[in-house]
Design a protein around this motif. Structure first.
Motif, PDB file in Angstrom:
ATOM      1  N   GLY A 176       0.881  -1.206  -0.030  1.00 24.03           N
ATOM      2  CA  GLY A 176       0.133   0.025  -0.064  1.00 24.03           C
ATOM      3  C   GLY A 176       0.639   1.149  -0.025  1.00 24.03           C
ATOM      4  N   ASN A 177       0.257   2.446   0.224  1.00 20.01           N
ATOM      5  CA  ASN A 177       0.732   3.704  -0.019  1.00 20.01           C
ATOM      6  C   ASN A 177       0.860   4.447   1.510  1.00 20.01           C
ATOM      7  N   GLU A 178       0.557   3.574   2.578  1.00 19.07           N
ATOM      8  CA  GLU A 178       0.543   4.630   3.687  1.00 19.07           C
ATOM      9  C   GLU A 178       2.038   4.441   4.182  1.00 19.07           C
ATOM     10  N   ASP A 179       2.306   5.552   4.850  1.00 23.72           N
ATOM     11  CA  ASP A 179       3.796   5.681   5.293  1.00 23.72           C
ATOM     12  C   ASP A 179       4.089   5.126   6.730  1.00 23.72           C
ATOM     13  N   ASN A 180       4.187   3.729   6.238  1.00 19.29           N
ATOM     14  CA  ASN A 180       4.360   2.741   7.485  1.00 19.29           C
ATOM     15  C   ASN A 180       5.391   1.765   7.075  1.00 19.29           C
ATOM     16  N   ARG A 181       6.572   1.801   7.968  1.00 22.97           N
ATOM     17  CA  ARG A 181       7.612   1.039   7.535  1.00 22.97           C
ATOM     18  C   ARG A 181       7.329  -0.487   7.808  1.00 22.97           C
ATOM     19  N   PHE A 182       6.295  -0.863   8.489  1.00 24.24           N
ATOM     20  CA  PHE A 182       6.192  -2.331   8.783  1.00 24.24           C
ATOM     21  C   PHE A 182       5.145  -2.897   8.051  1.00 24.24           C
ATOM     22  N   LEU A 183       4.482  -2.207   7.073  1.00 24.71           N
ATOM     23  CA  LEU A 183       3.429  -2.849   6.126  1.00 24.71           C
ATOM     24  C   LEU A 183       4.359  -3.418   4.911  1.00 24.71           C
ATOM     25  N   VAL A 184       4.629  -4.729   4.610  1.00 23.38           N
ATOM     26  CA  VAL A 184       5.401  -4.962   3.453  1.00 23.38           C
ATOM     27  C   VAL A 184       4.796  -6.121   2.676  1.00 23.38           C
ATOM     28  N   LYS A 185       4.670  -6.299   1.548  1.00 27.80           N
ATOM     29  CA  LYS A 185       4.446  -7.511   0.908  1.00 27.80           C
ATOM     30  C   LYS A 185       5.447  -8.582   0.646  1.00 27.80           C
ATOM     31  N   LYS A 186       6.667  -7.909   0.821  1.00 25.24           N
ATOM     32  CA  LYS A 186       7.964  -8.768   0.702  1.00 25.24           C
ATOM     33  C   LYS A 186       9.129  -7.980   1.322  1.00 25.24           C
ATOM     34  N   GLN A 187       9.826  -8.467   2.423  1.00 27.39           N
ATOM     35  CA  GLN A 187      10.734  -7.838   3.030  1.00 27.39           C
ATOM     36  C   GLN A 187      12.034  -7.572   2.473  1.00 27.39           C
ATOM     37  N   GLY A 188      12.344  -8.456   1.453  1.00 27.69           N
ATOM     38  CA  GLY A 188      13.933  -8.247   0.790  1.00 27.69           C
ATOM     39  C   GLY A 188      14.873  -8.449   1.851  1.00 27.69           C
ATOM     40  N   ASP A 189      16.151  -8.183   1.390  1.00 27.48           N
ATOM     41  CA  ASP A 189      17.215  -8.611   1.977  1.00 27.48           C
ATOM     42  C   ASP A 189      17.450  -7.865   3.421  1.00 27.48           C
ATOM     43  N   PHE A 190      18.368  -8.240   4.229  1.00 28.67           N
ATOM     44  CA  PHE A 190      18.497  -7.589   5.569  1.00 28.67           C
ATOM     45  C   PHE A 190      18.712  -5.983   5.432  1.00 28.67           C
ATOM     46  N   ASP A 191      19.143  -5.699   4.428  1.00 23.96           N
ATOM     47  CA  ASP A 191      19.559  -4.116   4.194  1.00 23.96           C
ATOM     48  C   ASP A 191      18.606  -3.496   3.175  1.00 23.96           C
ATOM     49  N   SER A 192      17.323  -3.894   2.924  1.00 22.99           N
ATOM     50  CA  SER A 192      16.278  -3.579   1.949  1.00 22.99           C
ATOM     51  C   SER A 192      15.565  -2.023   2.552  1.00 22.99           C
ATOM     52  N   HIS A 193      15.881  -1.720   3.517  1.00 22.24           N
ATOM     53  CA  HIS A 193      15.368  -0.234   4.006  1.00 22.24           C
ATOM     54  C   HIS A 193      16.358   0.762   4.151  1.00 22.24           C
ATOM     55  N   LYS A 194      17.520   0.239   5.032  1.00 25.39           N
ATOM     56  CA  LYS A 194      18.315   1.322   5.226  1.00 25.39           C
ATOM     57  C   LYS A 194      19.980   0.686   5.131  1.00 25.39           C
ATOM     58  N   VAL A 195      20.887   1.616   5.083  1.00 25.54           N
ATOM     59  CA  VAL A 195      22.012   1.277   5.204  1.00 25.54           C
ATOM     60  C   VAL A 195      22.711   2.442   6.251  1.00 25.54           C
ATOM     61  N   HIS A 196      22.928   2.052   7.317  1.00 27.54           N
ATOM     62  CA  HIS A 196      23.438   2.878   8.413  1.00 27.54           C
ATOM     63  C   HIS A 196      24.876   2.766   8.807  1.00 27.54           C
ATOM     64  N   ASP A 197      25.223   3.732   9.752  1.00 23.66           N
ATOM     65  CA  ASP A 197      26.528   3.528  10.558  1.00 23.66           C
ATOM     66  C   ASP A 197      27.690   3.103   9.857  1.00 23.66           C
ATOM     67  N   PRO A 198      28.131   3.824   8.483  1.00 28.55           N
ATOM     68  CA  PRO A 198      29.266   3.124   7.895  1.00 28.55           C
ATOM     69  C   PRO A 198      30.715   3.313   8.571  1.00 28.55           C
ATOM     70  N   THR A 199      31.542   2.363   8.601  1.00 30.07           N
ATOM     71  CA  THR A 199      32.800   2.579   9.100  1.00 30.07           C
ATOM     72  C   THR A 199      33.935   1.775   7.972  1.00 30.07           C
ATOM     73  N   LEU A 200      34.944   2.360   7.781  1.00 28.02           N
ATOM     74  CA  LEU A 200      35.804   2.030   6.725  1.00 28.02           C
ATOM     75  C   LEU A 200      37.146   1.375   7.580  1.00 28.02           C
ATOM     76  N   VAL A 201      37.548   0.084   7.471  1.00 29.26           N
ATOM     77  CA  VAL A 201      38.585  -0.761   7.825  1.00 29.26           C
ATOM     78  C   VAL A 201      39.511  -1.254   6.734  1.00 29.26           C
ATOM     79  N   ILE A 202      40.731  -1.078   6.720  1.00 33.21           N
ATOM     80  CA  ILE A 202      41.599  -1.694   5.805  1.00 33.21           C
ATOM     81  C   ILE A 202      41.825  -3.181   6.646  1.00 33.21           C
ATOM     82  N   HIS A 203      41.831  -4.110   5.827  1.00 33.55           N
ATOM     83  CA  HIS A 203      41.881  -5.413   6.203  1.00 33.55           C
ATOM     84  C   HIS A 203      42.776  -6.080   5.046  1.00 33.55           C
ATOM     85  N   GLY A 204      44.011  -6.822   5.240  1.00 30.84           N
ATOM     86  CA  GLY A 204      44.794  -7.079   4.198  1.00 30.84           C
ATOM     87  C   GLY A 204      44.974  -5.809   3.124  1.00 30.84           C
TER      88      GLY A 204
END
Length: 364
Positions: A176-204
């Motif tokens: 639907g079109n209601e501004d409600n983040r809990f109403l979904v037909k399909k959730q998608g991936d673990f990051d389908s809504h937000k990508v937050h708190d980025p941090t950069l680390v050099i590994h190798g």
């Protein structure tokens, strides 16, 4: 053997004593003391440059009203309508605000509403700021992105990349079109809504961009909110960043502090999820194992990069920055203000590290 005893053996509760410790918090002086009407939050890692400590953080002013006001220009949360500012200190106790580092973009840009939750990486004579962004209007269903700005000096000038370096997955479907983040037909991936708190680390020889994912139609798990983290990996600091096929790499963590420890990567988790309040370690930066459980982990930890983090597992946390809430009486959490504080971390008494420190002090 009871189920509890089996879990204890399987999860090594009896081992890893050097990974245990406890936090203490204290207020700071100067511009990081609480200031009514001002939000300073989400301090980055602390860099030590030419005799001064530097950190970058989210700053905004004025009251927050939450969603549902009917006014698209009303400030929603403390991190709404923020820019990235920076400050310096001689001793880590008294801080001087130096000004804005990176501000919001032009109307219509992907970062025209807010920039917040920065992290910093110093590499090959350049400084890389990563941060999350919001494009107006700020609604419950808005999908944020991660941006980057680059400078030759901690004082800037900062040049923003034209495009975001990371976006939410595009495989969920709203109901639907209601501004409600809990109403979904399909959730998608673990990051389908937000990508937050980025941090950069050099590994190798790779650049690991760790980030928190929030899923459309977020549910409640055994540990509360359904919060998990992923990593995107690149060959150079500007990207392109490719999300790991192993994502998500955690099952918890409203906020994480992540640092290099010897040949691997260590992290500590704050709030949300069944593994909240744990210190974890990974040899490859992707597959993390729980090493200890830590109480009262500070919010939004910013580690100090000049510390010798290889001395023992918690050495990178000996001191650093975090933030606290000041919520006026009768107000809700989102109507409060944040100010930046200091934390210290010490190994528990009786640990091998604690004993060795005491022996050395007696020798001195």
């Amino acid at each position: 053997m009871s189920a509890a005893s089996k879990r204890a053996l399987e999860r090594n509760y009896h081992k890893n004593e050097e990974w245990f410790g406890h936090f203490r918090k204290q207020t700071l002086k100067g511009d990081f003391a609480y200031e009514p009407g001002v939000v300073r939050r989400d301090p980055s890692k602390v860099l030590f440059i030419d005799g001064l400590y530097y950190t970058w953080y989210s700053k905004s002013v004025g009251e927050s009203y939450g969603f549902g006001t009917g006014d698209p220009d009303a400030k929603v949360f403390p991190w709404d309508k923020t820019q990235i500012w920076y400050a310096s200190s001689k001793d880590g106790e008294t801080w001087k605000e130096l000004g804005m580092a990176v501000g919001e973009g032009q109307k219509g840009d992907y970062d025209d509403r807010s920039l917040f939750t920065p992290e910093i990486l110093a590499y090959n004579g350049k400084y890389y700021l990563v941060y999350q962004t919001i494009k107006a209007p700020y609604t419950n269903r808005v999908k944020n992105q991660v941006g980057m700005a680059i400078a030759d000096s901690p004082h800037g000038p900062w040049k923003k990349l034209d495009k975001p370096i990371l976006s939410a997955a595009d495989n969920g479907i709203w109901d639907g079109n209601e501004d409600n983040r809990f109403l979904v037909k399909k959730q998608g991936d673990f990051d389908s809504h937000k990508v937050h708190d980025p941090t950069l680390v050099i590994h190798g020889d790779k650049f690991h961009l760790y980030y928190k994912g929030e899923r459309m139609g977020e549910r409640t798990t055994a540990g509360g909110r359904e919060i998990r983290w992923g990593v995107a990996i690149a060959d150079n600091p500007q990207g392109p960043y490719i999300k790991s096929e192993s994502n998500p790499i955690t099952q918890s963590g409203h906020e994480l502090a992540i640092w290099n420890y010897r040949d691997g990567v260590a992290m500590i988790s704050c709030k949300d999820g069944p593994e909240q309040g744990t210190m974890q370690y990974s040899n490859d930066g992707i597959n993390f194992e729980i090493m200890s459980y830590i109480r009262e982990v500070p919010d939004a930890i910013g580690t100090v990069m000049s510390l010798d983090g290889d001395k023992y597992p918690g050495a990178a946390l000996e001191w650093g920055l975090s933030h606290e809430y000041h919520i006026p009486e009768g107000k809700q959490w989102f109507e409060g203000y944040n100010y930046i504080t200091k934390f210290t971390f010490k190994p528990n008494r009786g640990s091998k590290r604690s004993e060795s420190v005491m022996v050395q002090k007696e020798k001195d």
